[in-house]
Motif scaffolding. Sequence first.
Motif, PDB file in Angstrom:
ATOM      1  N   ARG A  57     -24.651 -38.896  -8.964  1.00 23.34           N
ATOM      2  CA  ARG A  57     -26.063 -38.857  -9.378  1.00 23.34           C
ATOM      3  C   ARG A  57     -26.770 -40.153  -8.993  1.00 23.34           C
ATOM      4  O   ARG A  57     -27.914 -40.132  -8.522  1.00 23.34           O
ATOM      5  CB  ARG A  57     -26.180 -38.646 -10.892  1.00 23.34           C
ATOM      6  CG  ARG A  57     -25.947 -37.219 -11.327  1.00 23.34           C
ATOM      7  CD  ARG A  57     -26.336 -36.982 -12.784  1.00 23.34           C
ATOM      8  NE  ARG A  57     -25.659 -37.853 -13.733  1.00 23.34           N
ATOM      9  CZ  ARG A  57     -24.468 -37.594 -14.294  1.00 23.34           C
ATOM     10  NH1 ARG A  57     -23.825 -36.470 -13.998  1.00 23.34           N
ATOM     11  NH2 ARG A  57     -23.932 -38.430 -15.148  1.00 23.34           N
ATOM     12  N   ASN A  58     -26.109 -41.279  -9.186  1.00 16.86           N
ATOM     13  CA  ASN A  58     -26.710 -42.564  -8.812  1.00 16.86           C
ATOM     14  C   ASN A  58     -26.936 -42.656  -7.310  1.00 16.86           C
ATOM     15  O   ASN A  58     -27.982 -43.131  -6.861  1.00 16.86           O
ATOM     16  CB  ASN A  58     -25.848 -43.723  -9.304  1.00 16.86           C
ATOM     17  CG  ASN A  58     -25.918 -43.891 -10.798  1.00 16.86           C
ATOM     18  OD1 ASN A  58     -26.910 -43.543 -11.423  1.00 16.86           O
ATOM     19  ND2 ASN A  58     -24.853 -44.407 -11.389  1.00 16.86           N
ATOM     20  N   ALA A  59     -25.976 -42.204  -6.523  1.00 14.31           N
ATOM     21  CA  ALA A  59     -26.137 -42.204  -5.065  1.00 14.31           C
ATOM     22  C   ALA A  59     -27.296 -41.298  -4.666  1.00 14.31           C
ATOM     23  O   ALA A  59     -28.093 -41.648  -3.789  1.00 14.31           O
ATOM     24  CB  ALA A  59     -24.843 -41.753  -4.391  1.00 14.31           C
ATOM     25  N   THR A  60     -27.412 -40.149  -5.316  1.00 15.00           N
ATOM     26  CA  THR A  60     -28.505 -39.216  -5.024  1.00 15.00           C
ATOM     27  C   THR A  60     -29.854 -39.863  -5.332  1.00 15.00           C
ATOM     28  O   THR A  60     -30.804 -39.733  -4.546  1.00 15.00           O
ATOM     29  CB  THR A  60     -28.326 -37.917  -5.832  1.00 15.00           C
ATOM     30  OG1 THR A  60     -27.093 -37.307  -5.437  1.00 15.00           O
ATOM     31  CG2 THR A  60     -29.465 -36.943  -5.598  1.00 15.00           C
ATOM     32  N   LEU A  61     -29.957 -40.576  -6.444  1.00 11.38           N
ATOM     33  CA  LEU A  61     -31.206 -41.262  -6.784  1.00 11.38           C
ATOM     34  C   LEU A  61     -31.583 -42.310  -5.735  1.00 11.38           C
ATOM     35  O   LEU A  61     -32.745 -42.425  -5.351  1.00 11.38           O
ATOM     36  CB  LEU A  61     -31.085 -41.933  -8.157  1.00 11.38           C
ATOM     37  CG  LEU A  61     -31.138 -41.011  -9.354  1.00 11.38           C
ATOM     38  CD1 LEU A  61     -30.808 -41.786 -10.636  1.00 11.38           C
ATOM     39  CD2 LEU A  61     -32.491 -40.346  -9.480  1.00 11.38           C
ATOM     40  N   ILE A  62     -30.599 -43.051  -5.263  1.00  3.05           N
ATOM     41  CA  ILE A  62     -30.854 -44.065  -4.231  1.00  3.05           C
ATOM     42  C   ILE A  62     -31.389 -43.400  -2.973  1.00  3.05           C
ATOM     43  O   ILE A  62     -32.398 -43.822  -2.402  1.00  3.05           O
ATOM     44  CB  ILE A  62     -29.580 -44.881  -3.928  1.00  3.05           C
ATOM     45  CG1 ILE A  62     -29.208 -45.739  -5.124  1.00  3.05           C
ATOM     46  CG2 ILE A  62     -29.764 -45.726  -2.661  1.00  3.05           C
ATOM     47  CD1 ILE A  62     -27.804 -46.328  -5.058  1.00  3.05           C
ATOM     48  N   VAL A  63     -30.726 -42.335  -2.531  1.00  2.86           N
ATOM     49  CA  VAL A  63     -31.136 -41.639  -1.309  1.00  2.86           C
ATOM     50  C   VAL A  63     -32.538 -41.058  -1.471  1.00  2.86           C
ATOM     51  O   VAL A  63     -33.378 -41.173  -0.578  1.00  2.86           O
ATOM     52  CB  VAL A  63     -30.104 -40.552  -0.927  1.00  2.86           C
ATOM     53  CG1 VAL A  63     -30.637 -39.629   0.150  1.00  2.86           C
ATOM     54  CG2 VAL A  63     -28.805 -41.208  -0.471  1.00  2.86           C
TER      55      VAL A  63
END
Length: 71
Positions: A57-63
């Motif tokens: 989820r954190n990686a998705t938010l960054i992207v």
Amino acid sequence: MSAAAMPRPWAIGRLGGSLWIEGAVGSAASETFPADRRIVCDMKLYGDAELDAETERNATLIVECVNGRES
């Protein structure tokens, strides 16, 4: 201090115990990385469903933030 915008779109890759954020096509030398994409961030997954889901989820938010940013 203002940094130049990174080429977009960024994407998430996942294989086995790794999750990574890739820069846009053309952002790395093709002899260095397959498909000429730059690995921006590489994260280890631990096999803990809750922890790994939070990491993804954190990686998705960054992207999403990078891809939605104006140049």
